[in-house]
Design an enzyme around this catalytic site. Sequence first.
Site: not given
Length: 513
Positions: A115-118, A121
Amino acid sequence: MKTEMIYLDTRDAQCAPPAFSEAIVKGIAPSGGLFVPNQLPTLTLAEILVFAEMPYWRRAASIFSRFGVDMSDDRVDALMKQAYGSQWDDERIAPVAEVTADMHVLELWHGPTSAFKDMALQCMPLFFSESVDQLRARGQADEDYLILVATSGDTGKAALEGFADREHTNIVVFYPADGVSDIQRKQMVTQRGSNVGVFGVRGNFDDCQSAVKAAFADEPFNAELRDENNLRLSSANSINWGRLLPQIVYYVSAYADMVASGGVIAGEPMDVCVPTGNFGNILGAYYAKLLGVPIGRLLCASNENNVLTDFIATGVYDISDRDFVNTPSPSMDILISSNLERLLYHLAGPEKVRDWMIELARDKRFQVDRETFASLRTSFSGDFVTNDESLQVIRRVYDDFGYLMDPHTAVAWEVAERLRGDDPVLVVSTAHWAKFGADVFRALSGLAGSADLPAHVSSMSGVELLGQVQEIAGDCACVPRALAELDAATERFSEVVDAGREGVENAVRSWLA
Ligand SMILES: *Cc1c(COP(=O)(O)O)cnc(C)c1O
């Protein structure tokens, strides 16, 4: 030469401004506002275009150095090599796929949690840990940090993966026990690392979030953690500047890649369409535009939780009479888009922002003045997509172009098609389709978003269901290895706790014991 850069408070011009390292460890400014840079660097077209020849880690280090990160260039390089290294399944990290001649897709899901949060993060925890190191070296701190996260799914796993085994940090995640998908739960409860904890909460996401907030605000609990465990609480949420800065990088990167592949002529504008929840991702695009990247319009795509669509159309942000709607794009199910505050700061300054935020808390609505609205409209347009439409888009784009997308990306694709003009559009893709396999299965089978799954698949695990999607879509539907292996992975965390402050605090105590 390094620019001197400090961070200002969106609500208070008098606040003593911290440097980058302190802003990232603090997360939120003392007034309750957000940190914003006191000046913005600019990039020439030539400086942007050379990004196409650099590995991604160097593109990221280059942007960070222009924002006056108070760490040596060597150290920033080393951290970026680690952040954007072999844990990604594509060495380009954030590749641009040409789906049609004038619709390109920026794929932000090649990281370890799909997911784009990576994008943020995998990077931010390294800089967080480095910042704590610096504060300790200067004698300004001697505690370690405990990151508490309430998650509706994607953020929890990405934060766990980012903070796992990072020095001076621990992380405990709370998720709604019945509110996440089988795949999302397994991703979290199988997390490796010696400094991580995961708890289910009896309740929905709101219950999780308010319990975690209450624990943050509980002075005796904070004192207990400091005195007995030498720990200070912190959060890793998307209003932290350390999460925003990495999200500027991929827009500069994408423009350079678009020019290199012939998707846009050097110097000519492209529009960007972003599936939006908390307004962090699209704000990265706005900053990239301010830096000088030739971005024309910023298209803000929403699902049925369309408060931003209305705000961009009218200048009124109003949640006084608005119910939270569950959608197939849960990471965009949000009523208060926290990062909007940073945009308003750049358009209108701290005094107005403070007043609007007071009004929002008190009346659940605010209206921006005419000049602010006019400047908002010069850059932003918005629209929203219904639940059923979003699944129909997945099917249509798959049928027409052989490209399989997740429900969040589908929202952006549809809005891009509706609002696009003559310039090429970059549609931002925020999750691998396999993270939302059940709704992708519904989409390809022509079912509505709320429809029960047919009997022959309803008892399957999330991973087995992905196999069903592959039977329909064949080669278009490969599954990232970390997801495919989930059913075989060992579950480390099985505890489910009561909602409420005490439930969360007791969970933390038992985890520390
Ligand atoms: C977090 C998330 C979004 C929303 O991004 P914001 O920065 O909060 O606007 C969209 N799609 C997916 C898959 C996400 O995980």
